[in-house]
Write a protein that holds these residues in place. Structure first.
Motif, PDB file in Angstrom:
ATOM      1  N   ASP A 167      -9.907  -4.709  -5.899  1.00 25.37           N
ATOM      2  CA  ASP A 167      -9.238  -5.308  -4.746  1.00 25.37           C
ATOM      3  C   ASP A 167      -9.002  -6.796  -4.988  1.00 25.37           C
ATOM      4  O   ASP A 167      -9.404  -7.368  -6.018  1.00 25.37           O
ATOM      5  CB  ASP A 167     -10.028  -5.062  -3.462  1.00 25.37           C
ATOM      6  N   ALA A 168      -8.347  -7.426  -4.032  1.00 25.52           N
ATOM      7  CA  ALA A 168      -7.944  -8.833  -4.190  1.00 25.52           C
ATOM      8  C   ALA A 168      -9.137  -9.750  -4.406  1.00 25.52           C
ATOM      9  O   ALA A 168      -9.059 -10.700  -5.201  1.00 25.52           O
ATOM     10  CB  ALA A 168      -7.143  -9.272  -2.977  1.00 25.52           C
ATOM     11  N   ALA A 169     -10.237  -9.484  -3.725  1.00 25.88           N
ATOM     12  CA  ALA A 169     -11.410 -10.352  -3.864  1.00 25.88           C
ATOM     13  C   ALA A 169     -11.963 -10.290  -5.289  1.00 25.88           C
ATOM     14  O   ALA A 169     -12.340 -11.322  -5.865  1.00 25.88           O
ATOM     15  CB  ALA A 169     -12.485  -9.953  -2.858  1.00 25.88           C
ATOM     16  N   ALA A 172      -9.539 -12.017  -7.734  1.00 21.07           N
ATOM     17  CA  ALA A 172      -9.688 -13.468  -7.600  1.00 21.07           C
ATOM     18  C   ALA A 172     -10.978 -13.950  -8.260  1.00 21.07           C
ATOM     19  O   ALA A 172     -11.009 -15.008  -8.901  1.00 21.07           O
ATOM     20  CB  ALA A 172      -9.677 -13.864  -6.124  1.00 21.07           C
ATOM     21  N   GLN A 188       0.622  -4.524 -13.350  1.00 19.42           N
ATOM     22  CA  GLN A 188       0.743  -3.815 -12.074  1.00 19.42           C
ATOM     23  C   GLN A 188       1.751  -2.665 -12.147  1.00 19.42           C
ATOM     24  O   GLN A 188       2.503  -2.412 -11.203  1.00 19.42           O
ATOM     25  CB  GLN A 188       1.158  -4.791 -10.970  1.00 19.42           C
ATOM     26  N   GLU A 198      -2.049  -2.628   0.974  1.00 19.68           N
ATOM     27  CA  GLU A 198      -3.021  -2.913  -0.092  1.00 19.68           C
ATOM     28  C   GLU A 198      -2.358  -3.792  -1.143  1.00 19.68           C
ATOM     29  O   GLU A 198      -1.248  -3.510  -1.590  1.00 19.68           O
ATOM     30  CB  GLU A 198      -3.500  -1.615  -0.733  1.00 19.68           C
ATOM     31  N   ASP A 199      -3.032  -4.873  -1.524  1.00 19.73           N
ATOM     32  CA  ASP A 199      -2.457  -5.837  -2.459  1.00 19.73           C
ATOM     33  C   ASP A 199      -3.600  -6.510  -3.213  1.00 19.73           C
ATOM     34  O   ASP A 199      -4.544  -7.002  -2.585  1.00 19.73           O
ATOM     35  CB  ASP A 199      -1.639  -6.869  -1.686  1.00 19.73           C
ATOM     36  N   ASP A 200      -3.523  -6.537  -4.527  1.00 19.90           N
ATOM     37  CA  ASP A 200      -4.612  -7.161  -5.291  1.00 19.90           C
ATOM     38  C   ASP A 200      -4.468  -8.680  -5.419  1.00 19.90           C
ATOM     39  O   ASP A 200      -5.288  -9.331  -6.057  1.00 19.90           O
ATOM     40  CB  ASP A 200      -4.758  -6.516  -6.667  1.00 19.90           C
ATOM     41  N   GLY A 201      -3.437  -9.236  -4.801  1.00 25.80           N
ATOM     42  CA  GLY A 201      -3.268 -10.685  -4.793  1.00 25.80           C
ATOM     43  C   GLY A 201      -2.703 -11.268  -6.069  1.00 25.80           C
ATOM     44  O   GLY A 201      -2.601 -12.497  -6.206  1.00 25.80           O
ATOM     45  N   ALA A 204       0.497 -13.567  -5.774  1.00 24.34           N
ATOM     46  CA  ALA A 204       0.156 -14.876  -5.193  1.00 24.34           C
ATOM     47  C   ALA A 204      -0.538 -15.751  -6.220  1.00 24.34           C
ATOM     48  O   ALA A 204      -0.267 -16.961  -6.311  1.00 24.34           O
ATOM     49  CB  ALA A 204      -0.724 -14.686  -3.960  1.00 24.34           C
ATOM     50  N   LEU A 205      -1.431 -15.167  -7.016  1.00 24.73           N
ATOM     51  CA  LEU A 205      -2.098 -15.941  -8.064  1.00 24.73           C
ATOM     52  C   LEU A 205      -1.091 -16.457  -9.085  1.00 24.73           C
ATOM     53  O   LEU A 205      -1.157 -17.610  -9.518  1.00 24.73           O
ATOM     54  CB  LEU A 205      -3.140 -15.078  -8.778  1.00 24.73           C
TER      55      LEU A 205
END
Length: 366
Positions: A167-169, A172, A188, A198-201, A204-205
């Motif tokens: 997951d995103a956390a 990160a 991805q 649902e998004d692993d971020g 954004a990174l």
């Protein structure tokens, strides 16, 4: 004895990529559930755009301008920060070419996409596998495997061939633990199969960090595997590096047109995601009922399930039984998964037939 050109030693260490089979040992065609292709095919809009594209006598737009604009509009990314490739495979491989070489290390979790190993060896770097956590990525183990020689870290999320997901956390946390001079490549390819919201971020990174490159493909949910179209995004210097060494006309005229149309067909993507989730759950439920035979389907967020055979029925025997039933799936002994089969999620009738064939083989094995 006449002399001849000599391979570089790091090239000699590469085992050529073996694609999923579509026929049995006797040449008999099989239903292909071995390559994670979309059982719904391709959106009608993409097919129409492909058919209407300009003829093949002229070179394609070398910069995939219209496609980059369409991707940028869809995901809120500056098109200047997007590079297109011959599938995401090309971009994954040239990322290592650009930032690693002899004496360097390329790191990824055990049971990762085989292209990462090839990409490392292709540029003379050393591939390094970090220990897994029940076939998924162990963030702490991956970070512990980073050395001063590490130049690139690959993570497929969801992961191929195991289906695991961070997951995103956790993504990160992984990124935060990497040195700033290590390139973090987040693959991805199966992101569109995640549940809505649902998004692993990763995107954004990639928009805010100088060492994150995200790759995506049109081969999976969009059903354009035959056209070979992928894209990547990251900081300007990362995109510039990939543009320096990618193929000059690397995405075809028809592929660019089809991909633009595919991005606009949200209904096809939603239908593909929904049917995949339903039929994946159907297959997992059926195979979970065979735990007394040592059969274990791993949790998956992709359009496939990795099934482990830890009882009397071996993966090879199950593979043969499925071929007898008319289905091709993926056996991956070369990746340390000789006891597993990766099964692409097909239609409801196909997953029922696969489950039935495995059940019958398990009962015969005792």
């Amino acid at each position: 004895m006449a002399s001849r050109p000599t391979l570089k030693p790091w090239i000699e260490g590469i085992h050529a990529y073996v694609p999923g089979k579509s026929a049995g040992a006797d040449g008999k065609p099989l239903v292909k559930l071995s390559a994670n292709e979309n059982p719904l095919g391709t959106s009608s809009a993409a097919l129409a755009a492909r058919a209407e594209a300009a003829g093949p006598s002229a070179y394609p737009d070398p910069d995939s301008t219209a496609l980059r604009r369409a991707i940028g509009a869809k995901f809120g990314i500056d098109p200047a920060l997007i590079v297109c490739g011959t599938g995401s495979d090309e971009l994954l491989q040239i990322a290592a070419n650009a930032f690693a070489g002899p004496g360097d290390e390329v790191l990824f979790p055990r049971y990762s996409f085989i292209v990462y190993d090839i990409a490392a060896r292709r540029c003379g770097a050393t591939p390094v596998e970090a220990p897994d956590a029940d076939y998924g990525c162990d963030v702490d183990a991956l970070l512990s495997a980073v050395t001063p020689s590490t130049r690139v870290v690959y993570l497929a999320n969801p992961n191929n061939p195991t289906g695991s997901y961070l997951d995103a956390a956790e993504v990160a946390r992984l990124h935060a633990g990497l040195p700033d001079d290590v390139l973090f490549v987040l693959d991805q390819a199966y992101a569109e199969y995640l549940a809505p919201g649902e998004d692993d971020g990763g995107l954004a990174l990639s928009a805010t960090r100088a060492n994150v490159l995200v790759t995506r493909t049109f081969s999976k949910i969009h059903g354009l595997a035959g056209e070979r179209i992928g894209w990547a995004t990251g900081a300007p210097h990362l995109v510039d590096a990939l543009n320096r060494i990618r193929g000059p006309f690397n995405v075809t005229v028809s592929g660019q047109a089809a991909a633009v149309a595919a991005l606009e067909d949200d209904a096809f993507v939603e239908r593909s995601r929904t049917e995949n989730a339903t039929n994946r759950a159907r297959l997992v439920e059926a195979l979970s009922g065979l735990s007394n035979h040592g059969i274990r389907p791993l949790p998956s967020e992709g359009n496939f399930v990795l099934v482990l055979f830890e009882g009397a029925l071996t993966a090879k025997a199950a593979l043969d039984a499925l071929a007898q039933a008319g289905y091709a799936v993926r056996h991956l002994p070369g990746q340390g998964l000789g006891h597993g089969l990766r099964i692409t999620i097909g239609t409801a009738a196909q997953v029922d037939a696969v489950a039935s064939a495995i059940r019958g083989a398990a009962e015969r094995a005792g």
